[in-house]
Design a protein around this motif. Structure first.
Motif, PDB file in Angstrom:
ATOM      1  N   ASP A   7       7.668   7.624 -45.218  1.00 51.20           N
ATOM      2  CA  ASP A   7       7.744   7.729 -43.751  1.00 51.20           C
ATOM      3  C   ASP A   7       6.499   8.406 -43.189  1.00 51.20           C
ATOM      4  OD1 ASP A   7       8.933   7.576 -41.189  1.00 51.20           O
ATOM      5  OD2 ASP A   7       9.700   9.608 -41.380  1.00 51.20           O
TER       6      ASP A   7
ATOM      7  N   LYS B  17       5.239  -1.601 -39.167  1.00 52.55           N
ATOM      8  CA  LYS B  17       5.990  -2.638 -39.860  1.00 52.55           C
ATOM      9  C   LYS B  17       5.215  -3.102 -41.092  1.00 52.55           C
ATOM     10  CE  LYS B  17       9.510  -2.808 -37.090  1.00 52.55           C
ATOM     11  NZ  LYS B  17      10.841  -2.319 -37.573  1.00 52.55           N
TER      12      LYS B  17
ATOM     13  N   ASP C 270      15.963   3.331 -48.730  1.00 57.24           N
ATOM     14  CA  ASP C 270      16.296   3.394 -47.303  1.00 57.24           C
ATOM     15  C   ASP C 270      15.057   3.191 -46.432  1.00 57.24           C
ATOM     16  OD1 ASP C 270      18.924   3.892 -47.974  1.00 57.24           O
ATOM     17  OD2 ASP C 270      18.788   6.056 -47.714  1.00 57.24           O
ATOM     18  N   LEU C 271      13.949   3.820 -46.827  1.00 60.84           N
ATOM     19  CA  LEU C 271      12.723   3.737 -46.032  1.00 60.84           C
ATOM     20  C   LEU C 271      12.111   2.338 -46.077  1.00 60.84           C
ATOM     21  CD1 LEU C 271      11.171   7.180 -47.025  1.00 60.84           C
ATOM     22  CD2 LEU C 271      11.863   6.508 -44.714  1.00 60.84           C
TER      23      LEU C 271
ATOM     24  N   ARG D   2      13.971   0.194 -43.715  1.00 62.53           N
ATOM     25  CA  ARG D   2      13.678   0.567 -42.329  1.00 62.53           C
ATOM     26  C   ARG D   2      12.319   0.041 -41.859  1.00 62.53           C
ATOM     27  NH1 ARG D   2      12.322   6.621 -40.671  1.00 62.53           N
ATOM     28  NH2 ARG D   2      14.081   7.087 -42.046  1.00 62.53           N
ATOM     29  N   TYR D   3      11.314   0.121 -42.722  1.00 60.94           N
ATOM     30  CA  TYR D   3       9.951  -0.234 -42.313  1.00 60.94           C
ATOM     31  C   TYR D   3       9.601  -1.710 -42.527  1.00 60.94           C
ATOM     32  CZ  TYR D   3       8.217   4.360 -41.013  1.00 60.94           C
ATOM     33  OH  TYR D   3       7.994   5.542 -40.345  1.00 60.94           O
TER      34      TYR D   3
ATOM     35  N   TYR E 264      22.952  -2.862 -47.530  1.00 59.65           N
ATOM     36  CA  TYR E 264      22.200  -3.317 -46.371  1.00 59.65           C
ATOM     37  C   TYR E 264      22.406  -4.802 -46.074  1.00 59.65           C
ATOM     38  CZ  TYR E 264      19.793   1.122 -45.910  1.00 59.65           C
ATOM     39  OH  TYR E 264      19.508   2.452 -45.687  1.00 59.65           O
TER      40      TYR E 264
ATOM     41  N   SER F  69      21.128  -6.058 -42.578  1.00 62.03           N
ATOM     42  CA  SER F  69      19.708  -5.747 -42.369  1.00 62.03           C
ATOM     43  C   SER F  69      18.809  -6.597 -43.253  1.00 62.03           C
ATOM     44  CB  SER F  69      19.440  -4.269 -42.663  1.00 62.03           C
ATOM     45  OG  SER F  69      20.213  -3.433 -41.852  1.00 62.03           O
TER      46      SER F  69
ATOM     47  N   LYS G 221      13.957  -8.797 -45.297  1.00 67.05           N
ATOM     48  CA  LYS G 221      14.465  -8.212 -44.050  1.00 67.05           C
ATOM     49  C   LYS G 221      14.847  -9.330 -43.077  1.00 67.05           C
ATOM     50  CE  LYS G 221      15.083  -4.564 -41.334  1.00 67.05           C
ATOM     51  NZ  LYS G 221      13.961  -3.670 -40.979  1.00 67.05           N
TER      52      LYS G 221
END
Length: 312
Positions: free
Chosen positions: A84, A94, A226-227, A230-231, A258, A278, A310
């Motif tokens: 992060d 992204k 998790d990261l 997310r990214y 996810y 996700s 994703k």
């Protein structure tokens, strides 16, 4: 000793990443750059490659191997659990593709000074980052019997964890356990002769467990998964190579979590949880090495690659 790490499942990783010439790709476990070199070859001047590793020896090797490519190459020393902060500092919002190869490099395993190997007598170290405080020596000599048993049992999946922990505690009463050779002797004494004759080296599971504990590998992996989700941008790929069952189980379960949509009870007339998937799982079963790769690189035998994408 030269840093060398043969990248496993290289072609499968490249295919899994679906590399775009102008994309942003992050190798969370850069090593000597084996996978990253092949990623960089496919990137143009608008492309970006970020390589992260804790090991300064690995980073020096990667800098040489990644020199001269057209893409923007950023090499960062750090733990991937800090993804992060690393991406924010680079101004990256992204990512088009992530790779995490969770294996220990040949250099780290075979360099006695790093203390990972049970094949040679060396200081008990096992730190991926030489600047971190916790070492295998500290765990072996200061942790309680209960803590040692839990580490060896959970992280090493060792059935003789209780005996090994007891033998360690008894031996260190006489003098500190300072080298891998001393620890191997203790483990061999703790594991019954019949069990020693079957299967892999009797110290393998305990050494694996200590390495995981020293580097807090499973908690770091949980944070990384998790990261990455997310990214990852729409259509972004996430490729993770694991080498033992604990890691693979974590990756599989994270992907399933996810990829899951609505979790409302079946008898609800409509969705009230608002949960949507996700990611889309690309590999329902993990990809493993072919016979030719296993023959050329024996360490690939336990490698498992899982890929997710994703959802936009």
């Amino acid at each position: 000793m030269e840093f060398c790490h043969v990248p496993v499942l290289l072609n499968e990783v490249i295919e899994g990443l679906k590399i775009k010439a102008d994309g942003v790709y992050v190798d969370c476990t850069l090593g000597g750059g084996g996978h990253s070199v092949e990623i960089a070859k496919r990137l143009g001047p608008e492309g970006t490659l970020v390589g992260i590793d804790q090991d300064p020896d690995a980073l020096r090797a990667a800098e040489k191997n990644l020199y001269g490519f057209d893409a923007h190459v950023k090499i960062i020393q750090g733990n991937f659990r800090h993804l992060d902060g690393i991406l924010k500092e680079l101004g990256i919002r992204k990512v088009d593709g992530f790779l995490a190869d969770l294996g220990v490099s040949s250099y780290q395993l075979e360099n006695p000074a790093r203390g990972f190997t049970y094949q040679e007598d060396a200081p008990l170290d096992m730190r991926m980052d030489p600047n971190s405080e916790l070492t295998a020596e500290k765990i072996v000599n200061t942790f309680s019997k209960e803590e040692l048993e839990k580490i060896i049992s959970e992280y090493g999946e060792e059935k003789w964890a209780s005996r090994i922990a007891s033998f360690i505690v008894e031996r260190r009463k006489k003098k500190p356990i300072l080298t891998s050779g001393e620890l191997v002797e203790i483990i061999k004494a703790a594991v019954p002769a019949g069990a020693r004759r079957r299967g892999p080296h009797p110290a393998r599971r305990t050494f694996q467990a200590l390495r995981i504990a020293v580097n807090d590998e499973l908690n770091a992996l949980r944070e990384l998964l998790d990261l990455m989700v997310r990214y990852a941008g729409p259509g972004g790929r996430i490729c993770v190579i694991s080498f033992h069952s604990l890691e693979d189980r974590m990756v599989k379960e994270a992907f399933q979590k996810y990829a899951q949509g609505c979790i409302c009870p079946a008898d609800f007339p409509r969705c009230v949880c608002g949960k949507s998937p996700s990611i889309r799982i690309i590999t329902r079963k993990p990809i493993t090495a072919g016979e030719k790769e296993k023959e050329l690189n024996p360490r690939s035998r336990s490698a498992k690659l899982r890929v997710a994408e994703k959802i936009a």
